[in-house]
Design a protein around this motif. Structure first.
Motif, mmCIF file in Angstrom:
data_model
loop_
_atom_site.group_PDB
_atom_site.id
_atom_site.type_symbol
_atom_site.label_atom_id
_atom_site.label_comp_id
_atom_site.label_asym_id
_atom_site.label_seq_id
_atom_site.Cartn_x
_atom_site.Cartn_y
_atom_site.Cartn_z
ATOM 1 N N VAL A 113 -55.445 109.611 14.111
ATOM 2 C CA VAL A 113 -56.850 109.541 13.370
ATOM 3 C C VAL A 113 -56.215 108.843 11.728
ATOM 4 O O VAL A 113 -56.833 108.126 11.257
ATOM 5 N N VAL A 114 -55.544 109.699 11.433
ATOM 6 C CA VAL A 114 -55.038 109.460 10.034
ATOM 7 C C VAL A 114 -54.276 107.933 9.701
ATOM 8 O O VAL A 114 -54.623 107.378 8.978
ATOM 9 N N GLN A 115 -53.477 107.685 10.953
ATOM 10 C CA GLN A 115 -52.773 106.586 11.030
ATOM 11 C C GLN A 115 -53.888 105.341 11.089
ATOM 12 O O GLN A 115 -53.351 104.246 10.620
ATOM 13 N N GLN A 116 -54.784 105.353 11.563
ATOM 14 C CA GLN A 116 -55.938 104.471 11.878
ATOM 15 C C GLN A 116 -56.654 104.394 10.552
ATOM 16 O O GLN A 116 -57.049 103.280 10.252
ATOM 17 N N ALA A 117 -56.976 105.660 9.921
ATOM 18 C CA ALA A 117 -58.107 105.339 8.831
ATOM 19 C C ALA A 117 -57.259 105.085 7.583
ATOM 20 O O ALA A 117 -57.834 104.144 6.792
ATOM 21 N N TYR A 118 -56.027 105.527 7.360
ATOM 22 C CA TYR A 118 -55.619 105.370 5.852
ATOM 23 C C TYR A 118 -55.101 103.882 5.549
ATOM 24 O O TYR A 118 -55.504 103.647 4.627
ATOM 25 N N PRO A 119 -54.481 103.059 6.449
ATOM 26 C CA PRO A 119 -54.077 101.808 6.126
ATOM 27 C C PRO A 119 -55.355 100.896 5.532
ATOM 28 O O PRO A 119 -55.136 100.410 4.347
ATOM 29 N N VAL A 120 -56.282 100.949 6.062
ATOM 30 C CA VAL A 120 -57.613 100.104 5.745
ATOM 31 C C VAL A 120 -57.914 100.641 4.142
ATOM 32 O O VAL A 120 -58.359 99.868 3.445
ATOM 33 N N THR A 121 -58.020 101.984 4.055
ATOM 34 C CA THR A 121 -58.524 102.581 2.763
ATOM 35 C C THR A 121 -57.510 102.425 1.729
ATOM 36 O O THR A 121 -57.887 101.815 0.391
ATOM 37 N N VAL A 122 -56.304 102.431 1.894
ATOM 38 C CA VAL A 122 -55.139 102.144 1.021
ATOM 39 C C VAL A 122 -55.273 100.552 0.471
ATOM 40 O O VAL A 122 -55.345 100.370 -0.733
ATOM 41 N N LYS A 123 -55.337 99.748 1.473
ATOM 42 C CA LYS A 123 -55.497 98.350 1.308
ATOM 43 C C LYS A 123 -56.637 98.075 0.507
ATOM 44 O O LYS A 123 -56.738 97.192 -0.630
ATOM 45 N N LEU A 124 -57.742 98.768 0.771
ATOM 46 C CA LEU A 124 -59.092 98.532 0.226
ATOM 47 C C LEU A 124 -58.978 98.931 -1.371
ATOM 48 O O LEU A 124 -59.334 98.247 -2.566
ATOM 49 N N ALA A 125 -58.307 100.214 -1.842
ATOM 50 C CA ALA A 125 -58.182 100.715 -2.973
ATOM 51 C C ALA A 125 -57.211 99.796 -3.782
ATOM 52 O O ALA A 125 -57.474 99.936 -4.906
ATOM 53 N N LEU A 126 -56.164 99.441 -3.160
ATOM 54 C CA LEU A 126 -55.184 98.498 -3.945
ATOM 55 C C LEU A 126 -55.951 97.469 -4.418
ATOM 56 O O LEU A 126 -55.616 96.896 -5.477
ATOM 57 N N MET A 127 -56.686 96.714 -3.623
ATOM 58 C CA MET A 127 -57.465 95.503 -3.852
ATOM 59 C C MET A 127 -58.403 95.724 -5.104
ATOM 60 O O MET A 127 -58.355 94.986 -5.849
#
Lengths: 644, 309
Positions: free
Chosen positions: B90-104
Motif C-alpha cells: 500500500v505504501v509503495q503504491q501511495a507514496y510515489p504519486v504524493t511525492v511527485k505531486l509535492a515536489l511539483m
C-alpha cells in the motif's frame, strides 16, 4: 596645491520627502576640499553632515533628493549626473568608509571576496596575464620599463625569492616580515635587497616580482589596512572579525581602487577608544601616503580637530562656521560652535586639567574626590568576585573555561560615583550584571548595604531589585516599543505595588519633570522620541522606585556629544538632589573625568588600576591606563586658554 | 557537523516511538469494531470473526498489540492491511504519486513565489508590488477546494487544456493542475516572505557599502540582496515539503489521486490500524528529515550559523 579644488560643493540643498512631510536636511551648504588634503564636517545628528557626504557619492537614503546647488568632483558635475557616471566614479574616484563596521560587511561572504569585488567592480585587474596584454597594447614589451611601483609581490614569487636567497646563504629571517604578499612592490623589493648588499638586486626583483594574483592583492590590501595575518583573515567571514578588524577590512575595501577622495563617515564611533585611535592613525597615514583627500564626518569636535586640517561646522542643515581646525577650536565665533567646544567630552576633560594647571581649582573641578570628607559607609562592596563561563567545544564533551571576571574587588561609598572603565571584553558589564544580581558570581561575594546579595530569599531579592536599578546603553533596545512612555515608567511601580492609580500617575509626572521632559511625553511611544529623550525616559524608569544605587552601563555612549553632556548634567543633578550612588560602566574615559569620584580600570577581567579620579588621570601608574588616556580623542590638542 | 547530524538522527528515535504510540492509541480508540465493519451488513459466523481478530492480533491487550507492531516494523514487516494486502505494498503504491505531486508543487511555489517576490520587494509601493500583494491575499483567502473546482472547470472542462482528474494517469501533465492548487497558498506565503526579505535587505548597510564600492545595480541585487534574502525563504520551503505531502488530502480528494491523503482517509474510515499507523509514521519521518535538511541547508547558506553540540 592645485588651483582647482578636488571636491567643491556650492549651495547644496537636500530635501527628504515622505508621504506626509518634507524636511530640508541640507540648506545651502558649501565647502571646498583640495586633493590630498583633509576636511572634517562636524555637527550633531540631524545637522546634515552625513547627508552632505552621502549626496557626494550619490547614496542618499530613500526619499532624499538634491534639489539645488552643485557638487563638482574632479571637474565633473555630480548633481543631475546620470547613474552610470556615479557608478563609474564610486570606488575608483570616491571611496566610502561607513559608520558601523558591524552591519556594513555582508555576513554571508568571506571578507576577501568582498574586497576582491571592489577590485573587480573598478576594473583593477592585477593578474599577470592582463598586465602583459596591456603592455603589448602599449608596445612596451620590456617589463622593466613598467612602473615598478605598481607590480606587486605574489605568494609564489615571495616563496621562490626567499628560497633563492637562502640558497645563497642570505639571512632571510629579517627580510621575511618585510616582504608582504600583494603589498610590497618591485621597487620596494629592489631597495630592500640593495640594503642587504646584493649586487643583482634589480635583476632579482625583476625576476621574482612579476605581479600578484587578485587573491594575493586582497591579502596585501588587508595588510596595508593594518590587519595581521592577512592572507588567512581574507578567507574568514565577517562574524569571525572583531569590530576593529572589520573596520580595517572596510578601509581596505574603500581604498582598494585607489580613490582620489575618501569619505569617512564616523568611521570609529562604534569602536573602543584604543582601537579608535589605532584605526584613525592608520587611516591618516594611508591617506597621506596615497595622497588621498579625506572627508571626515564626526560629531566630536576634538576628534575632528585632531584628524583634519579644515573644519566645517554644520547645524540644522547649514554651514555655520568653517576654517582651519585649531582656529575654530580656540576661537569659535558662532554660538553653536561655542556650545560644541564646551560639550566635547574629550576637550572638557582637557579643560579641567588645564584650569587646574593654572591654579583655578575648586570651582571647575567636579564635586570632590571623596577624600577629606567624613567617610560615608560603603553602599556596595564587591569582594574578590570571579565569573567563569563554560564554552562549548566542537565535540559534545569539549568544554573550556573562560574567566570573564577574575578576582575583582571594589567599593562604592554612599552618594558617590565609581567608574568601571575598560574596553569591550574587559568584563566590566559582567561585573555590572553580577551587582544587579542578574548573574551569579562563580566566586566571591557582593555586599549591598551590609547584606550579602547571594543570601537573599526570593522575597528579599524582589525588594533588592527596587533598590538597585540599571540604565543600559541602548535607549532603542531597552524600552519596549509597544509600551507608551507612561506605561514604561509606571511598570516598576505597578510591579512593586506602589500606591494607587492616581498616585502612580502623579509619580510618573514628577519623574518626567525630574528628567526634564514635559508631562505630555507620557502619551507618546519610544519611537517618537530622540535618543537623548529615550535615555531620559530610561533614567526616569530607573528612578521610579527611589533606588539607592543606579548602575549606568554605558548609559551615554550611544548619544551625541551635546545630548551626552545634557544627560550627564542631569545625572549629576539627580545625584545631588536624591543622594544617589552611581556605578558607572564605560569605555569612555572622557566621561569618567566628568562624573566619577573613584575609578577602577579593568583589563581582561582584572582590575589593573584603581584610585581617585584625579590621581588616575594625572598620574596613571599602569601602561594600560596610560594607553587608554592617550586614546581619548583630542588629547593631543593643545588648547590655548584664549577667551577662557 | 557530523555530531550535529548524529544528535538529530538520534532524536528521531523517541519521536518515532512517540508518534507511532500516539497514532496506535488513537486508532485503537476509534469507535466501532473494524472486523465486523469488513463484512458490512452480511451475517457472519462468530468463529470467523475470532479467527480474523487473532490474525490481526486484535484479541491481544493494547500494549501487546503495539509491541508486536514495533517488532514487525523493526524486522521490516509493516503488517497486513484489512483488505489483505501487505501494508508495504500500500505504501509503495501511495507514496510515489504524493511525492511527485509535492515536489511539483514545491517547484511551482518556489519559482513563481521567489521571482514575483523579488520584483515586488525591489519595487515596493509600486503598481507591480500592490497587485502582487492583492493577488497573494486572494490566494490565501480562497479555500483550496474552491480553487480546485474553479481550475477544473476552467482549465479542464471549458478550455480542455489539462485532464480534469488524475486517477490512474499519473503523468506530469495530469498532475500539473493539482500541483498548482496544492502550491497556491504556500506560493502566496513564499512571495510575501521573499518580498519582505528583499525589501529589508535592499536598505541594509552592506548593500549601500557594495554600491559605494562601485558595483552596478544588477551586481548589487544579484550578489548582495538575493542570497541574503533567500535564507529565510529556503527555510520555509524546506519545512513546507512535509506539509505539502501530508496536507494534500483535500487536493487528492478533488482530483481523485490515489496518494497518501486518500489512502489514509479511507484507512481511517475503515478503522484499518496497520495501514494508518505505517502511513502516518512515514509522514512523520519525512517531516523530521526535511526539517533536518533545512537546518543543514541553513548553515550552508549562512556562515554565521554554527551547528554545535
Amino acid at each position: 596645491m592645485t588651483a582647482q579644488p578636488l571636491l567643491s560643493i556650492r549651495d547644496l540643498e537636500v530635501v527628504f520627502r515622505s508621504r506626509t512631510s518634507t524636511v530640508s536636511a541640507v540648506r545651502g551648504a558649501s565647502l571646498d576640499l583640495y586633493a590630498g588634503h583633509s576636511l572634517a564636517i562636524v555637527g550633531e545628528s540631524g545637522s546634515g553632515k552625513s547627508t552632505t557626504a552621502h549626496a557626494v557619492i550619490g547614496l542618499l537614503p530613500g526619499g532624499g533628493r538634491v534639489t539645488g546647488g552643485s557638487i563638482r568632483f574632479d571637474g565633473q558635475e555630480l548633481v543631475g549626473a546620470p547613474a552610470s557616471r556615479l557608478v563609474a566614479l564610486r570606488g575608483s574616484g570616491i571611496g566610502l568608509v561607513p559608520q558601523d563596521p558591524m552591519s556594513n560587511l555582508n555576513p554571508v561572504y568571506r571578507v576577501g571576496a568582498q574586497i576582491r569585488e571592489s577590485l573587480r567592480a573598478n576594473n583593477v585587474d592585477v593578474s599577470r596575464s592582463t598586465y602583459r596584454a596591456l603592455l603589448e597594447l602599449t608596445h612596451e614589451t620590456d617589463l622593466a620599463d613598467t612602473p615598478a611601483a605598481r607590480l606587486y609581490l605574489s605568494s609564489d614569487g615571495r616563496r621562490d625569492l626567499l628560497a633563492a636567497l637562502s640558497e645563497r646563504g642570505v639571512d632571510v629571517e629579517s627580510l621575511a616580515d618585510r616582504l608582504v604578499v600583494g603589498f610590497t612592490t618591485r621597487l620596494e623589493v629592489q631597495s630592500l635587497l640593495r640594503q642587504l648588499g646584493l649586487q643583482d638586486a634589480a635583476a632579482l626583483a625583476e625576476r621574482y616580482v612579476v605581479g600578484a594574483s587578485a587573491t594575493d592583492r586582497v591579502a596585501g590590501l588587508l595588510a596595508e589596512a593594518g590587519l595581521a595575518d592577512a592572507a588567512r583573515r581574507a578567507r574568514q567571514y565577517p562574524h569571525e572579525f572583531s569590530g576593529g578588524m572589520r573596520q580595517r577590512a572596510l578601509i581596505a575595501m574603500a581604498l582598494a581602487a585607489r580613490p582620489k577622495l575618501l569619505i569617512a563617515d564616523e568611521p570609529t564611533s562604534a569602536l573602543d577608544v584604543t582601537v579608535q585611535r589605532q584605526i584613525l592613525d592608520h587611516l591618516g597615514l594611508l591617506t597621506r601616503e596615497l595622497d588621498t583627500a579625506l572627508l571626515f564626518i564626526t560629531h566630536d569636535l576634538g576628534l575632528a580637530a585632531e584628524r583634519a586640517e579644515q573644519l566645517v561646522v554644520m547645524y540644522k542643515g547649514r554651514v555655520v562656521e568653517s576654517g582651519p581646525s585649531l582656529e575654530i577650536l580656540t576661537n569659535p565665533r558662532h554660538p553653536y560652535t561655542k556650545r560644541l567646544v564646551q560639550a566635547a567630552p574629550s576637550l572638557a576633560s582637557r579643560r579641567i586639567q588645564q584650569a587646574k594647571d593654572q591654579g583655578e581649582e575648586a570651582a571647575v573641578i567636579a564635586v570632590s574626590g571623596g577624600e577629606g570628607l567624613v567617610k560615608a559607609p560603603d553602599l556596595l562592596e564587591v569582594r574578590g568576585v570571579s565569573k567563569v563561563f563554560q564554552l562549548r567545544g566542537s565535540r559534545p564533551w569539549d568544554r573550556t573555561d573562560f574567566t570573564a571576571v577574575d578576582d575583582v574587588s571594589l567599593t562604592v561609598a554612599r552618594g558617590s560615583t565609581a567608574a568601571l572603565v575598560g574596553e569591550s571584553g574587559s568584563g566590566k558589564s559582567t561585573v555590572a550584571n553580577m551587582v544587579l544580581s542578574l548573574l551569579e558570581p562563580t566566586k566571591g561575594t557582593i555586599v549591598f548595604d551590609g547584606v550579602d546579595t547571594a543570601s537573599l530569599s526570593r522575597h528579599e531579592l524582589f525588594d533588592f531589585r527596587s533598590r538597585v536599578q540599571p540604565v543600559f546603553q541602548d535607549p532603542y533596545g531597552s524600552l519596549d516599543p509597544m509600551f507608551s512612555i507612561f506605561r514604561i515608567i509606571e511598570e516598576p511601580l505597578r510591579t512593586h505595588r506602589v500606591g494607587g492609580r492616581a498616585a502612580r500617575e502623579a509619580r510618573v509626572r514628577e519623574l518626567l519633570d525630574q528628567v526634564a521632559l514635559p508631562a505630555s511625553t507620557m502619551r507618546r511611544y519610544p519611537n517618537e522620541l530622540s535618543g537623548g529623550q529615550r535615555q531620559r525616559v530610561a533614567v526616569a524608569r530607573a528612578l521610579a522606585l527611589q533606588p539607592q544605587l543606579v548602575v549606568l552601563d554605558e548609559a551615554v555612549s550611544a548619544l551625541d556629544v551635546l545630548v551626552q553632556a545634557q544627560v550627564l548634567e542631569l545625572l549629576g543633578r539627580l545625584q545631588r538632589e536624591l543622594s544617589l550612588t552611581y556605578l558607572f560602566i564605560t569605555h569612555d574615559l572622557a566621561v569618567v573625568r566628568q562624573m566619577a569620584d573613584q575609578v577602577y580600570v579593568m583589563e581582561k577581567g582584572r582590575v589593573v588600576e584603581q584610585g581617585p579620579t584625579d590621581r588616575v588621570f594625572e598620574e596613571p601608574l599602569e601602561e594600560y591606563t596610560k594607553a587608554l588616556l592617550a586614546a581619548i580623542p583630542g588629547s593631543s590638542i593643545n588648547l590655548h586658554p584664549r577667551g577662557h | 557537523m557530523g555530531w550535529y547530524v548524529g544528535r538529530r538522527l538520534a532524536q528521531m528515535v523517541p519521536v518515532f516511538l512517540g508518534a507511532t504510540l500516539l497514532i496506535y492509541t488513537m486508532v485503537f480508540l476509534l469507535p466501532g469494531d473494524p472486523v465486523k465493519a469488513m463484512f458490512g451488513e452480511r451475517p457472519v459466523n462468530e468463529a470467523i470473526l475470532e479467527r480474523i481478530r487473532s490474525e490481526y492480533n486484535l484479541d491481544q491487550p493494547f500494549i501487546v498489540q503495539y509491541g508486536l507492531y514495533l517488532k514487525g516494523v523493526l524486522t521490516g514487516d509493516l503488517g497486513t492491511s484489512f483488505s489483505g494486502r501487505p501494508v508495504a505494498e500500500v505504501v509503495q503504491q501511495a507514496y510515489p504519486v504524493t511525492v511527485k505531486l509535492a515536489l511539483m508543487a514545491l517547484v511551482i511555489e518556489a519559482v513563481i513565489g521567489v521571482v514575483v517576490g523579488v520584483f515586488a520587494g525591489l519595487r515596493r509601493g509600486k503598481l507591480f508590488d500592490s497587485t502582487a500583494l492583492v493577488l497573494s491575499m486572494a490566494l490565501i483567502a480562497v479555500p483550496t477546494f474552491v480553487m480546485g473546482f474553479l481550475l477544473q472547470l476552467l482549465l479542464g472542462v471549458k478550455l480542455g487544456w489539462l485532464p480534469t482528474t488524475v486517477g490512474g494517469n499519473q503523468s506530469i501533465k495530469a498532475l500539473l493542475m493539482p500541483a498548482l492548487v496544492l502550491a497556491s497558498v504556500s506560493m502566496a506565503y513564499v512571495m510575501r516572505l521573499t518580498r519582505t526579505s528583499v525589501a529589508e535587505n535592499a536598505t541594509a548597510d552592506y548593500v549601500r557599502t557594495a554600491t559605494a564600492k562601485g558595483l552596478g545595480r544588477r551586481a548589487v541585487v544579484r550578489r548582495h540582496i538575493l542570497r541574503n534574502s533567500l535564507i529565510p525563504v529556503v527555510t520555509f520551503l524546506g519545512a513546507d515539503l512535509g506539509t505539502l505531502m501530508g496536507g494534500a488530502i483535500v487536493t487528492e480528494g478533488i482530483f481523485n489521486i490515489p496518494g497518501v491523503g486518500n489512502t489514509v482517509f479511507q484507512a481511517i474510515t475503515r478503522g484499518d490500524g496497520p495501514t494508518v499507523v505505517s502511513m502516518v509514521t512515514i509522514l512523520v519521518v519525512v517531516f523530521i528529515m526535511s526539517n533536518l535538511l533545512v537546518d543543514l541547508l541553513y548553515a550552508a547558506l549562512d556562515p554565521r550559523i554554527r551547528l554545535v553540540r
